[in-house]
Design a protein around this motif. Structure first.
Motif, short mmCIF file in Angstrom:
data_model
loop_
_atom_site.label_atom_id
_atom_site.label_comp_id
_atom_site.label_asym_id
_atom_site.label_seq_id
_atom_site.Cartn_x
_atom_site.Cartn_y
_atom_site.Cartn_z
N LEU A 294 0.85 -1.28 -0.02
CA LEU A 294 0.02 -0.06 -0.04
C LEU A 294 1.03 1.19 -0.06
N THR A 295 0.54 2.30 -0.83
CA THR A 295 1.30 3.73 -0.74
C THR A 295 0.41 4.59 -0.73
N CYS A 296 0.78 5.45 -0.02
CA CYS A 296 -0.04 6.82 0.16
C CYS A 296 0.56 8.08 -0.11
N HIS A 297 0.33 9.24 -0.77
CA HIS A 297 0.91 10.26 -0.56
C HIS A 297 0.29 11.62 -0.92
N VAL A 298 0.71 12.59 -0.23
CA VAL A 298 0.37 13.85 -0.25
C VAL A 298 1.50 15.13 -0.68
N GLY A 299 1.49 15.70 -1.69
CA GLY A 299 2.38 16.54 -1.84
C GLY A 299 3.44 16.20 -2.83
N ASP A 300 4.49 16.80 -3.05
CA ASP A 300 5.60 16.49 -3.65
C ASP A 300 6.82 15.66 -3.51
N SER A 301 6.61 14.94 -2.15
CA SER A 301 7.60 13.92 -2.04
C SER A 301 7.09 12.73 -2.76
N ARG A 302 8.30 11.69 -2.94
CA ARG A 302 8.05 10.66 -3.87
C ARG A 302 8.18 9.40 -3.46
N ILE A 303 7.71 8.57 -4.14
CA ILE A 303 8.01 6.84 -3.91
C ILE A 303 8.54 6.38 -5.22
N TYR A 304 9.64 5.78 -5.35
CA TYR A 304 10.14 5.08 -6.26
C TYR A 304 10.21 3.65 -6.23
N ARG A 305 9.89 2.85 -7.14
CA ARG A 305 10.37 1.19 -7.24
C ARG A 305 11.47 0.85 -8.33
N TRP A 306 12.49 0.24 -7.84
CA TRP A 306 13.55 -0.19 -8.63
C TRP A 306 13.20 -1.90 -8.65
N ARG A 307 12.83 -2.43 -10.19
CA ARG A 307 12.52 -3.58 -10.24
C ARG A 307 12.69 -4.06 -11.74
N ASP A 308 13.76 -5.20 -11.87
CA ASP A 308 14.14 -5.59 -12.99
C ASP A 308 14.85 -4.51 -13.86
N GLU A 309 15.65 -3.79 -13.18
CA GLU A 309 16.43 -2.68 -14.07
C GLU A 309 15.86 -1.65 -14.48
N VAL A 310 14.47 -1.29 -13.75
CA VAL A 310 13.80 -0.30 -14.23
C VAL A 310 13.22 0.36 -12.97
N LEU A 311 13.52 1.67 -13.07
CA LEU A 311 13.09 2.87 -11.97
C LEU A 311 11.68 3.42 -12.42
N THR A 312 10.75 3.15 -11.65
CA THR A 312 9.41 3.78 -11.86
C THR A 312 8.87 4.58 -10.42
N CYS A 313 8.57 5.98 -10.92
CA CYS A 313 7.97 6.64 -9.68
C CYS A 313 6.50 6.22 -9.57
N LEU A 314 5.95 5.72 -8.33
CA LEU A 314 4.93 5.29 -8.00
C LEU A 314 3.98 6.51 -7.80
N THR A 315 4.50 7.67 -7.64
CA THR A 315 3.82 8.91 -6.96
C THR A 315 3.56 9.96 -8.21
N ARG A 316 2.60 10.73 -7.97
CA ARG A 316 2.20 11.92 -9.00
C ARG A 316 2.31 13.10 -8.11
N ASP A 317 3.29 14.20 -8.28
CA ASP A 317 3.56 15.20 -7.60
C ASP A 317 2.16 16.07 -7.52
N HIS A 318 1.55 16.52 -6.35
CA HIS A 318 0.66 17.60 -6.27
C HIS A 318 1.01 18.80 -6.38
N SER A 319 1.39 19.16 -7.44
CA SER A 319 2.27 20.64 -7.56
C SER A 319 1.50 21.28 -9.02
N VAL A 320 1.82 22.68 -8.93
CA VAL A 320 1.42 23.31 -9.94
C VAL A 320 2.24 23.12 -11.16
N LEU A 321 3.44 22.95 -10.97
CA LEU A 321 4.38 22.68 -12.22
C LEU A 321 3.92 21.41 -12.90
#
Length: 299
Positions: free
Chosen positions: A159-186
């Protein structure tokens, strides 16, 4: 400070902080993770062989560390909160949020497996603690914090949860994936095509969050549920890391050192400091590794 429904999180944020590079593959990187046959337990068995490590540093510019981190291997939970440095009490907000989130889930673990609803309530408790303190103390008014957290469950799901622009990444099978989406204007303006390049974003957009813990009476976190694979390495981090290091470099570190969470955490923070350390830097590494190409040799 609240600006047209948006929240200014901190000064000096990098304009790149809202852009996610999903599915970054490091071509030619040899496998770095190896496992004993027993690996992880699934199908109702206990998830085992998880190792966690935290590292937090004030950085090279800030006078105070307003991040807060926590992990517990036995409970299978980890969290990073990045207090709003532009407001009095950012460090207070981060600590209150982490304490409230952990306390709620610690109680839930004692009663049984953590459910999605439990995580939602834990975030609500964190928000309530920060908002209540800010409302009762004029000196802490408008304080807030980001929050990213994970819960590893015995059924082999994360289970992952997020609020804001801190992030969660996953490294799997030589691929880095960001599991979160920044809650930012940019992030929102890039998605809408209003900004063609992150480097062209104006200074006014830097550090503006569209969601944060404690700045309003309620907050809605983003939650995901995904399967855990043997060999996964997860990184939770504040933007003090991601504004200093590109995703490709984070991937290289996790691929080489992810089997040893302590080494990986320390190395990432050291690299961010070497690049300038303009903000507080906090990471949690969660690894299912029992050995690794460099992790075993250097651990």
């Amino acid at each position: 400070m609240k600006i047209d429904g948006l929240f200014s999180s901190r000064s000096g944020d990098n304009a790149l902080s809202g852009i996610l590079l999903e599915g970054v593959r490091i071509v030619g990187t040899p496998p770095a993770l190896f496992f004993w046959p027993e690996g992880l337990g699934y199908g109702g068995g206990q998830v085992g062989l998880w190792r966690m490590a935290t590292e937090t540093h004030v950085g090279q510019v800030r006078g105070r560390n307003e991040d807060c981190v926590f992990c517990d291997e036995a409970l299978g939970i980890a969290i990073v909160a990045d207090g709003m440095g532009g407001h009095a009490g950012g460090h207070v907000a981060a600590r209150l949020a982490v304490d409230a989130w952990v306390a709620h889930l610690r109680a839930r673990v004692a009663e049984g497996e953590i459910r999605e609803r439990d995580v939602q309530v834990a975030v609500a408790e964190a928000n309530r603690a920060v908002f209540s303190m800010a409302s009762s103390d004029p000196g802490l008014r408008s304080m807030g914090t980001t929050l990213v957290a994970v819960c590893l469950r015995a059924d082999g799901t994360l289970l992952t949860c997020h609020v804001g622009d801190s992030r969660i990444y996953r490294w799997r099978d030589e691929v880095l994936t960001c599991l979160t989406r920044d809650h930012s204007v940019l992030r929102e303006q890039c998605d809408a095509g209003m900004i063609s390049s992150p480097s062209r974003a104006g200074a006014a957009l830097r550090g503006l969050l569209t969601r944060a813990v404690g700045v309003a009476a309620t907050v809605v976190p983003d939650l995901t549920v995904s399967g855990i694979h043997e060999g996964d390495v997860y990184l939770l981090c504040s933007d003090g890391l991601t504004e200093m290091l590109p995703d490709a470099e984070i991937a290289e570190v996790l691929g080489a050192l992810g089997a040893n969470p302590r080494l990986a955490a320390e190395h990432l923070v050291d690299l961010a400091n070497d690049r300038g350390g303009v903000d507080n830097i906090s990471v949690v590494i969660v690894s299912s590794c029992t050995s690794g190409r460099l992790g075993a040799e250097l651990g």
